[in-house]
Design a protein around this motif. Sequence first.
Motif, PDB file in Angstrom:
ATOM      1  N   ALA A 172     -33.105 -16.094 -49.296  1.00 24.61           N
ATOM      2  CA  ALA A 172     -32.099 -16.802 -48.505  1.00 24.61           C
ATOM      3  C   ALA A 172     -32.031 -16.287 -47.074  1.00 24.61           C
ATOM      4  CB  ALA A 172     -30.732 -16.680 -49.184  1.00 24.61           C
ATOM      5  N   HIS A 173     -32.093 -14.975 -46.893  1.00 20.62           N
ATOM      6  CA  HIS A 173     -32.005 -14.383 -45.558  1.00 20.62           C
ATOM      7  C   HIS A 173     -33.081 -13.306 -45.428  1.00 20.62           C
ATOM      8  CE1 HIS A 173     -28.205 -16.478 -44.909  1.00 20.62           C
ATOM      9  NE2 HIS A 173     -27.832 -16.065 -46.107  1.00 20.62           N
ATOM     10  N   PRO A 174     -34.302 -13.705 -45.055  1.00 20.40           N
ATOM     11  CA  PRO A 174     -35.404 -12.743 -44.970  1.00 20.40           C
ATOM     12  C   PRO A 174     -35.114 -11.628 -43.973  1.00 20.40           C
ATOM     13  CG  PRO A 174     -36.213 -15.004 -44.868  1.00 20.40           C
ATOM     14  CD  PRO A 174     -34.728 -15.063 -44.725  1.00 20.40           C
ATOM     15  N   VAL A 175     -35.520 -10.418 -44.308  1.00 22.04           N
ATOM     16  CA  VAL A 175     -35.345  -9.247 -43.457  1.00 22.04           C
ATOM     17  C   VAL A 175     -36.718  -8.623 -43.229  1.00 22.04           C
ATOM     18  CG1 VAL A 175     -34.324  -6.940 -43.300  1.00 22.04           C
ATOM     19  CG2 VAL A 175     -33.000  -8.829 -44.274  1.00 22.04           C
ATOM     20  N   GLU A 176     -37.025  -8.299 -41.973  1.00 24.53           N
ATOM     21  CA  GLU A 176     -38.301  -7.669 -41.673  1.00 24.53           C
ATOM     22  C   GLU A 176     -38.249  -6.178 -42.019  1.00 24.53           C
ATOM     23  OE1 GLU A 176     -40.933  -9.342 -41.090  1.00 24.53           O
ATOM     24  OE2 GLU A 176     -39.798 -11.218 -40.985  1.00 24.53           O
ATOM     25  N   GLY A 177     -39.430  -5.606 -42.207  1.00 27.26           N
ATOM     26  CA  GLY A 177     -39.510  -4.219 -42.638  1.00 27.26           C
ATOM     27  C   GLY A 177     -39.450  -4.093 -44.143  1.00 27.26           C
ATOM     28  N   THR A 178     -39.683  -5.200 -44.836  1.00 28.62           N
ATOM     29  CA  THR A 178     -39.589  -5.229 -46.294  1.00 28.62           C
ATOM     30  C   THR A 178     -40.919  -5.711 -46.889  1.00 28.62           C
ATOM     31  OG1 THR A 178     -38.804  -7.521 -46.348  1.00 28.62           O
ATOM     32  CG2 THR A 178     -37.133  -5.792 -46.132  1.00 28.62           C
ATOM     33  N   MET A 179     -40.882  -5.973 -48.159  1.00 32.53           N
ATOM     34  CA  MET A 179     -42.033  -6.504 -48.882  1.00 32.53           C
ATOM     35  C   MET A 179     -42.555  -7.789 -48.245  1.00 32.53           C
ATOM     36  SD  MET A 179     -41.860  -7.177 -52.951  1.00 32.53           S
ATOM     37  CE  MET A 179     -43.300  -7.434 -53.990  1.00 32.53           C
ATOM     38  N   LEU A 180     -41.658  -8.601 -47.694  1.00 25.54           N
ATOM     39  CA  LEU A 180     -42.057  -9.842 -47.045  1.00 25.54           C
ATOM     40  C   LEU A 180     -42.962  -9.565 -45.846  1.00 25.54           C
ATOM     41  CD1 LEU A 180     -38.649 -11.757 -47.093  1.00 25.54           C
ATOM     42  CD2 LEU A 180     -40.602 -12.135 -48.597  1.00 25.54           C
ATOM     43  N   THR A 181     -42.587  -8.579 -45.043  1.00 25.56           N
ATOM     44  CA  THR A 181     -43.386  -8.216 -43.878  1.00 25.56           C
ATOM     45  C   THR A 181     -44.779  -7.782 -44.281  1.00 25.56           C
ATOM     46  OG1 THR A 181     -41.331  -7.440 -42.844  1.00 25.56           O
ATOM     47  CG2 THR A 181     -43.392  -6.777 -41.809  1.00 25.56           C
ATOM     48  N   VAL A 182     -44.859  -6.992 -45.327  1.00 17.61           N
ATOM     49  CA  VAL A 182     -46.152  -6.505 -45.811  1.00 17.61           C
ATOM     50  C   VAL A 182     -47.003  -7.670 -46.314  1.00 17.61           C
ATOM     51  CG1 VAL A 182     -47.263  -5.012 -47.518  1.00 17.61           C
ATOM     52  CG2 VAL A 182     -45.197  -4.235 -46.341  1.00 17.61           C
ATOM     53  N   ALA A 183     -46.379  -8.617 -47.030  1.00 17.34           N
ATOM     54  CA  ALA A 183     -47.110  -9.783 -47.526  1.00 17.34           C
ATOM     55  C   ALA A 183     -47.642 -10.628 -46.377  1.00 17.34           C
ATOM     56  CB  ALA A 183     -46.211 -10.621 -48.433  1.00 17.34           C
ATOM     57  N   ASP A 184     -46.832 -10.806 -45.341  1.00 18.14           N
ATOM     58  CA  ASP A 184     -47.256 -11.600 -44.188  1.00 18.14           C
ATOM     59  C   ASP A 184     -48.427 -10.932 -43.464  1.00 18.14           C
ATOM     60  OD1 ASP A 184     -46.736 -13.816 -42.213  1.00 18.14           O
ATOM     61  OD2 ASP A 184     -46.409 -12.089 -40.892  1.00 18.14           O
ATOM     62  N   ALA A 185     -48.361  -9.611 -43.301  1.00 14.84           N
ATOM     63  CA  ALA A 185     -49.448  -8.894 -42.638  1.00 14.84           C
ATOM     64  C   ALA A 185     -50.739  -8.989 -43.448  1.00 14.84           C
ATOM     65  CB  ALA A 185     -49.059  -7.434 -42.440  1.00 14.84           C
ATOM     66  N   ALA A 186     -50.631  -8.916 -44.755  1.00 18.92           N
ATOM     67  CA  ALA A 186     -51.811  -9.043 -45.615  1.00 18.92           C
ATOM     68  C   ALA A 186     -52.446 -10.420 -45.443  1.00 18.92           C
ATOM     69  CB  ALA A 186     -51.426  -8.813 -47.066  1.00 18.92           C
ATOM     70  N   ALA A 187     -51.611 -11.452 -45.381  1.00 18.02           N
ATOM     71  CA  ALA A 187     -52.123 -12.812 -45.227  1.00 18.02           C
ATOM     72  C   ALA A 187     -52.811 -12.997 -43.881  1.00 18.02           C
ATOM     73  CB  ALA A 187     -50.972 -13.807 -45.376  1.00 18.02           C
ATOM     74  N   ARG A 188     -52.205 -12.457 -42.829  1.00 18.02           N
ATOM     75  CA  ARG A 188     -52.811 -12.592 -41.497  1.00 18.02           C
ATOM     76  C   ARG A 188     -54.171 -11.884 -41.438  1.00 18.02           C
ATOM     77  NH1 ARG A 188     -49.255 -14.340 -37.500  1.00 18.02           N
ATOM     78  NH2 ARG A 188     -47.091 -14.555 -38.215  1.00 18.02           N
ATOM     79  N   ALA A 189     -54.244 -10.716 -42.010  1.00 17.11           N
ATOM     80  CA  ALA A 189     -55.512  -9.986 -42.026  1.00 17.11           C
ATOM     81  C   ALA A 189     -56.559 -10.722 -42.842  1.00 17.11           C
ATOM     82  CB  ALA A 189     -55.293  -8.581 -42.575  1.00 17.11           C
ATOM     83  N   ALA A 190     -56.137 -11.322 -43.955  1.00 14.51           N
ATOM     84  CA  ALA A 190     -57.063 -12.076 -44.795  1.00 14.51           C
ATOM     85  C   ALA A 190     -57.594 -13.295 -44.052  1.00 14.51           C
ATOM     86  CB  ALA A 190     -56.385 -12.485 -46.094  1.00 14.51           C
ATOM     87  N   GLU A 191     -56.734 -14.002 -43.344  1.00 17.94           N
ATOM     88  CA  GLU A 191     -57.170 -15.182 -42.589  1.00 17.94           C
ATOM     89  C   GLU A 191     -58.170 -14.799 -41.505  1.00 17.94           C
ATOM     90  OE1 GLU A 191     -56.849 -18.179 -43.226  1.00 17.94           O
ATOM     91  OE2 GLU A 191     -55.037 -18.508 -44.412  1.00 17.94           O
ATOM     92  N   ALA A 192     -57.961 -13.640 -40.898  1.00 21.01           N
ATOM     93  CA  ALA A 192     -58.890 -13.193 -39.865  1.00 21.01           C
ATOM     94  C   ALA A 192     -60.274 -12.915 -40.428  1.00 21.01           C
ATOM     95  CB  ALA A 192     -58.343 -11.943 -39.183  1.00 21.01           C
ATOM     96  N   ALA A 193     -60.343 -12.634 -41.730  1.00 25.29           N
ATOM     97  CA  ALA A 193     -61.625 -12.343 -42.382  1.00 25.29           C
ATOM     98  C   ALA A 193     -62.087 -13.482 -43.268  1.00 25.29           C
ATOM     99  CB  ALA A 193     -61.489 -11.064 -43.205  1.00 25.29           C
ATOM    100  N   ALA A 194     -61.498 -14.669 -43.108  1.00 30.10           N
ATOM    101  CA  ALA A 194     -61.705 -15.752 -44.067  1.00 30.10           C
ATOM    102  C   ALA A 194     -63.147 -16.197 -44.205  1.00 30.10           C
ATOM    103  CB  ALA A 194     -60.830 -16.948 -43.692  1.00 30.10           C
ATOM    104  N   GLY A 195     -63.987 -16.006 -43.190  1.00 31.20           N
ATOM    105  CA  GLY A 195     -65.369 -16.434 -43.285  1.00 31.20           C
ATOM    106  C   GLY A 195     -66.282 -15.446 -43.953  1.00 31.20           C
TER     107      GLY A 195
END
Length: 575
Positions: A172-195
């Motif tokens: 309901a109210h996402p907070v940075e510095g949590t599990m959500l932040t870590v998940a987002d960073a993992a996704a961004r890194a994965a997209e950068a290596a997608a090829g």
Amino acid sequence: MNPSPQEEERPVPHEPHTLDAEAVRTWSSLALASLGRAREDIDAINVYPVADADTGTNLYLTVESAAREVEETCAGVTEGTPPVSLGAAVRAYAHGALIGARGNSGTILAQLLRGMADVLDDTDTDTDTDSDGDGEGEPATGTAAGTDGTGPGERLAHALTRAAASAYQAVAHPVEGTMLTVADAAARAAEAAAGTPVATVARAAYDGARAALEKTPGQLAVLARAGVVDAGGFGLVAVLGALWQALSGQELGPEPVPGRAVPVPPEPCAEEHGGPAYEVVYLLEAGEGAVAGLRERLDGLGDSLVVVGGDGLWNVHVHVDDPGAAVEAGLDAGRPYRIRITHFGDERRRARGERAQRAVVAVVPGEGLAALCGETGATTVLARPGQPPAAADLADAIRRAHAREVVLLPNDTELRAAAAAAAEQARAEGVRVAVIPTRSAVQGLAALAVHEPDGSFDEDVVAMTAAAGATRYGELAVAERQSFTSAGICQAGDVLGLIDGDVAVIGADLPETAEAVLQRMLGSGGELVTLVLGPEVPDTLAERLQAYVRNGHLAVDTVTYRGGRHSAPLLIGVE
């Protein structure tokens, strides 16, 4: 402290560079082992959103449920039957996490897995094998080469991106510095290596998650003050490390995942959580529209609201001061079950290894009553029709109460033997237990109303026993077949009015039978009438019975509760 969830060397029983059902099976097994090794370390750094030292345990139990579902799905394949597809395996992983999710972190992890399943289940009938040795894999049966032509590496990157986005939406109210932040960073890194090959994408996600985890104290003030990284994020790093192991066939290097970090100045936007007294979690069968309304209603009751799932099945997690209202909201939205209500004071005490002096364990026939008893601090055991709790269930509840002294309320004459056996078992474990012979949930409510946890144990038991004994109990039920009763012969469909366990009235409809039962029960006097309504009973019946008592017995008060899904149409108590 610098614990690593991947310190032990373990063989990876899976061909490298393949994203298929067997990879999901291996991933789930490795993730469970990793969280098992790191569980205590993660619990130790759990300070947000509530410092109750259970994040590692909650993640472990969530993945345990998920891994069990995957294993059952994959193990069901026999010779001559088609192999399990990637889509089926990843859906099983997500579903197992959904139904077994524990706590805030486990609920978010369940949604992350569901988000991945939404992408990885969109496959053709091919598999991904590395026949030419390039490390990427070619489409063959049941793997991650998608119908849109994307390769496995891109598919995994897109799955992690969908996972992070869906997790943010579920909170309901996402907070940075949590599990959500870590998940987002993992996704961004994965997209950068997608090829790149799929194992390389998994490694990029893991490394991105690790880097984000180390920065979490700078995003959340409570982490910086404690000198720790986010516990949920730490657990997610362990899960992503297991994914890379499953896809690469390699062990992680010796570098540790930080369990504690050097305190750094928090960012200006960092928040700290205050908090209600209770955590309420339940599974819910409901439609999308009803869940949208539920989110809005629960958001007004508390915080740490996470609602995950879809396709008619949801896992609801919220922190509130009024757990009964949270359960009532679920009842209005659909069919809640597996309801768990936890008092954070009890959790903190358990985390410190402390026992309470005294606790109450109560058997209840419905979710609404479970919430009501939970508000008083009681540990509840749900009794379903035809499935009474066994002695082992009651003994387990006594252990969960984690107290030196326990008052057990069986609330059913048929449970006396089971209650006595559970009490004997608990006494052998050093717990002082008293069983109050309550025969109905309304007698249990009367006993709870006079419970004094800070007084003498013997005096408390005497007072609770007296209150229960002074409460006459009635119940309305519908006859399933023709039968002889103490009030005469009933036919299938007749409404039976029971008083103190015996049929006293046979009627044609619920309101008139209820009034007849009340008339008899109040004939010998009374000061308080308790009405517990079943799930299908309209509020108008409660209003009619309240008016009946008010008009005929001026000095008698009436209170009304909702019993929940498994309760009888109507329970009546007269004190």
